[in-house]
Write an enzyme that holds these catalytic residues in place. Structure first.
Site, PDB file in Angstrom:
ATOM      1  N   ASP A  22       0.824  -1.214   0.000  1.00 22.66           N
ATOM      2  CA  ASP A  22       0.000   0.000   0.000  1.00 22.66           C
ATOM      3  C   ASP A  22       0.859   1.266   0.000  1.00 22.66           C
ATOM      4  OD1 ASP A  22      -2.382   1.395  -0.024  1.00 22.66           O
ATOM      5  OD2 ASP A  22      -2.589   1.392   2.164  1.00 22.66           O
ATOM      6  N   ASN A  70     -11.098  -2.340  -5.263  1.00 19.11           N
ATOM      7  CA  ASN A  70     -10.312  -1.369  -6.047  1.00 19.11           C
ATOM      8  C   ASN A  70     -10.983  -0.987  -7.375  1.00 19.11           C
ATOM      9  OD1 ASN A  70      -7.134  -2.682  -4.864  1.00 19.11           O
ATOM     10  ND2 ASN A  70      -8.204  -0.851  -4.180  1.00 19.11           N
TER      11      ASN A  70
END
Ligand code: IPE
Ligand code: IPE
Ligand code: MG
Length: 247
Positions: A22, A70
């Site tokens: 991330d 996502n």
């Protein structure tokens, strides 16, 4: 032995390391670059991490590349990520094959994933299927809840077909129907970028994983930081609900 391997106990390397990669977007934003540049820069981090994991004998490495959530991102970023994953696979698969790495994808392979990406996934899996070194699982269109839902659907079908009795359902029944059932649960779960959350990664599997967080954004991650996490892991006492003195 390189200096950053110091203090690493090679006899106690976690068998399975999971990583939530991330912070690509923030890495780029800090440099005044478009978010997609951050995803591009993340490739080097992943490559060094894989090599570092293989070098110390991590048997299973699972990385979170694209979540079922996502798809909520702007279409341009989603398109970039789809193309990026396809071209990265093509660029790296021969080298991974040479390294005896078995590449595998976990997640939903459905209509949302472009056909060209699916083809590349299948080619990489087929090429490396018989490899006996580290298994690299790439979580792609993956969600921990979706994985459990898919297992429950399988179980419901088997109950309807009469091959499974509801009374016979155990934790193993569910574990056996997850995407990569033969994979042991992660011993160590790493998340970069300073966020301290799971974000739907390997929900069932992380029940007893050791969690390790770093504020480093993913493109700045490398094997040295992986070894720092493993060193920390080696200092911890895992008890699994017991008193920790079991073998
Ligand atoms: C991780 O980086 C990569 C994916 C989720 C695909 P992000 O894109 O989430 O970067 P941040 O968290 O916005 O900085
Ligand atoms: C998790 O990161 C998914 C991947 C790394 C692929 P996100 O950036 O999507 O998670 P949130 O939105 O911060 O929880
Ligand atoms: Mg993020």
């Amino acid at each position: 032995m390189s200096s950053y391997l110091q203090d690493l106990d090679l006899n106690r390397i976690p068998a399975h390391v999971g990583i939530v990669m991330d912070g690509n977007g923030r890495w780029a934003e800090q440099r005044g670059l478009p978010r997609t540049e951050g995803h591009g820069a993340g490739e080097d981090a992943l490559w060094d991490t894989i090599q570092g994991a293989v070098a110390v004998g991590v048997r299973w490495l699972t990385v979170f590349a694209f979540s079922t959530e996502n798809w909520r991102r702007p279409p341009g970023e989603v398109r970039y990520l789809m193309n990026f994953n396809r071209t990265m696979l093509r660029r790296r698969r021969d080298a991974l094959h040479e390294m005896n790495v078995r590449i595998r994808f976990i997640g939903r392979r459905n209509w949302r994933i472009p056909r060209s990406v699916l083809k590349e996934i299948q080619a990489a899996e087929a090429m490396t299927a018989a490899n006996t070194g580290t298994t690299l699982s790439i979580a792609f269109n993956y969600g921990g809840r979706a994985e459990i839902v898919d297992a429950v659907k399988d179980i419901a079908r088997e109950v309807r077909a009469g091959t499974l009795r509801p009374e016979g359902i155990s934790e193993a029944t569910i574990a056996d129907r997850l995407y990569a059932a033969e994979t042991p649960p992660p011993d160590l779960l790493i998340r970069t970028s300073g966020e301290q959350r799971i974000s739907n990664f390997l929900l069932w599997e992380v029940a007893y994983s050791e969690l390790w967080f770093t504020s480093v954004f993913w493109p700045d991650f490398d094997r040295e930081i992986l070894y720092e996490a493993i060193r920390d892991f080696q200092k911890r006492s895992r008890r699994f609900g017991g008193l920790g003195d079991e073998p």
